[in-house]
Design a protein around this motif. Structure first.
Motif, short mmCIF file in Angstrom:
data_model
loop_
_atom_site.label_atom_id
_atom_site.label_comp_id
_atom_site.label_asym_id
_atom_site.label_seq_id
_atom_site.Cartn_x
_atom_site.Cartn_y
_atom_site.Cartn_z
N PHE A 101 120.15 -8.58 34.08
CA PHE A 101 118.84 -9.14 33.74
C PHE A 101 118.66 -10.56 34.24
N ILE A 102 119.67 -11.40 34.05
CA ILE A 102 119.54 -12.82 34.39
C ILE A 102 119.17 -13.03 35.86
N PRO A 103 119.85 -12.36 36.81
CA PRO A 103 119.43 -12.54 38.22
C PRO A 103 117.99 -12.08 38.46
N MET A 104 117.60 -10.99 37.81
CA MET A 104 116.24 -10.48 37.97
C MET A 104 115.23 -11.47 37.40
N TYR A 105 115.53 -12.02 36.25
CA TYR A 105 114.61 -12.97 35.63
C TYR A 105 114.51 -14.27 36.44
N THR A 106 115.62 -14.65 37.04
CA THR A 106 115.63 -15.84 37.89
C THR A 106 114.71 -15.65 39.10
N GLU A 107 114.80 -14.48 39.71
CA GLU A 107 113.92 -14.17 40.84
C GLU A 107 112.46 -14.18 40.40
N TYR A 108 112.21 -13.69 39.19
CA TYR A 108 110.83 -13.66 38.67
C TYR A 108 110.29 -15.07 38.53
N ASN A 109 111.10 -15.97 37.99
CA ASN A 109 110.65 -17.35 37.79
C ASN A 109 110.33 -18.05 39.11
N TYR A 110 111.01 -17.65 40.16
CA TYR A 110 110.77 -18.27 41.47
C TYR A 110 109.82 -17.43 42.33
N GLU A 114 110.26 -8.57 43.70
CA GLU A 114 109.36 -7.52 44.14
C GLU A 114 109.21 -6.46 43.04
N ILE A 115 108.03 -5.86 42.96
CA ILE A 115 107.75 -4.87 41.91
C ILE A 115 108.70 -3.68 42.01
N GLU A 117 111.60 -3.54 43.42
CA GLU A 117 112.96 -3.98 43.10
C GLU A 117 113.13 -4.12 41.60
N ALA A 118 112.14 -4.68 40.94
CA ALA A 118 112.19 -4.87 39.49
C ALA A 118 112.27 -3.52 38.77
N ALA A 119 111.48 -2.56 39.22
CA ALA A 119 111.48 -1.24 38.59
C ALA A 119 112.86 -0.58 38.69
N GLU A 120 113.48 -0.72 39.85
CA GLU A 120 114.81 -0.12 40.04
C GLU A 120 115.85 -0.82 39.17
N MET A 121 115.81 -2.11 39.11
CA MET A 121 116.78 -2.88 38.33
C MET A 121 116.61 -2.62 36.83
N ILE A 122 115.37 -2.52 36.38
CA ILE A 122 115.11 -2.23 34.97
C ILE A 122 115.60 -0.83 34.59
N THR A 123 115.38 0.13 35.48
CA THR A 123 115.85 1.48 35.22
C THR A 123 117.37 1.51 35.09
N ASP A 124 118.05 0.82 35.99
CA ASP A 124 119.52 0.76 35.95
C ASP A 124 120.00 0.09 34.67
N LEU A 125 119.31 -0.98 34.28
CA LEU A 125 119.69 -1.71 33.06
C LEU A 125 119.53 -0.83 31.83
N ILE A 178 105.56 -8.94 33.77
CA ILE A 178 105.35 -8.69 35.19
C ILE A 178 103.95 -8.12 35.43
N ALA A 179 103.54 -7.24 34.53
CA ALA A 179 102.25 -6.56 34.72
C ALA A 179 101.06 -7.43 34.35
N ASN A 180 101.19 -8.21 33.24
CA ASN A 180 100.03 -8.92 32.70
C ASN A 180 100.05 -10.43 32.91
N LYS A 181 101.21 -10.96 33.24
CA LYS A 181 101.33 -12.41 33.46
C LYS A 181 100.90 -13.22 32.23
N LYS A 182 101.30 -12.74 31.04
CA LYS A 182 100.93 -13.44 29.81
C LYS A 182 102.17 -14.04 29.16
N GLU A 183 102.07 -15.30 28.76
CA GLU A 183 103.19 -16.00 28.17
C GLU A 183 103.56 -15.45 26.79
#
Length: 222
Positions: A101-110, A114-115, A117-125, A178-183
């Protein structure tokens, strides 16, 4: 003439009597032989020795190099063994999170995630946590332990399952981010992560207590 007939008649009677006796005598060995055969099958000492030899061979099973106490531990896991097993599983919950999760979240913050990529990583997690959840459920608590010991281990299992559940909820909030961009989703995600860490921390504390306790105190049911 009458005398001759009388003699012949007597001879015939004698012959019949002898034949009847022979017939009866011939039957006797059959009965005796049958009886002897039955007795031979039942009490023949050779047969008994053979059966005893088979039983003795079945009992010859040894494990070299292990003491009686070690063999007993293999058959009946101790309190400390199961506690350590649960603790190690709890550590896996954190390591899976850090590795996935941490590497994925880091990529999200920067803004590098990619959508697809995120879907694949979330499925694996999610799959890894599902497998870990099954692993925790399969850890058995020995029925031979005292009630308070079983209660400690049951609570540890419950905390681990709750920790995984909260991680899963955090992943759902991240997907919504990721979908809604809401804090608001980040706030809920942080709460679930905090709750999960708290459950894992409690498992660690209980395990440390059990591992450091004297056996005579740990196994007390009072």
């Amino acid at each position: 003439m009458k005398q001759i007939l009388l003699i012949v008649f007597v001879i015939l009677l004698t012959g019949c009597s002898t034949t009847d006796k022979l017939s009866r005598t011939e039957n006797l060995p059959l009965v005796t032989k049958s009886h002897t055969t039955i007795n031979h099958l039942v009490i023949d000492p050779v047969g008994e020795d053979a059966n005893t030899d088979i039983v003795d061979r079945k009992d010859v099973f040894t494990v070299d190099g292990l003491s009686d106490i070690e063999l007993q531990n293999i058959q009946m896991p101790s309190l400390k063994y199961v506690s350590a097993q649960l603790y190690e599983t709890g550590a896996s919950i954190s390591s899976i999170w850090n590795e996935n999760f941490i590497p994925m979240y880091t990529e999200y913050n920067y803004n590098l995630l990619e959508i697809d990529e995120a879907a694949e990583m979330i499925t694996d997690l999610n799959e890894r946590y599902s497998e870990l959840e099954t692993e925790i459920s399969k850890i058995s608590i020995p029925t031979e332990l005292a009630d308070n010991e079983r209660e400690h281990l049951s609570k540890m299992k419950e905390d681990l399952l709750l920790a995984i559940s909260n991680r899963t909820l955090a992943i759902l909030e991240f997907k919504s981010m990721i979908a809604n961009k809401k804090e608001a989703h980040k706030a809920f995600m942080d709460v679930h992560i905090s709750n999960s860490d708290r459950y894992i921390k409690h498992v660690e504390e209980v395990n440390n207590e059990l591992q450091s306790s004297d056996d005579s105190l740990v196994t007390s049911s009072e």
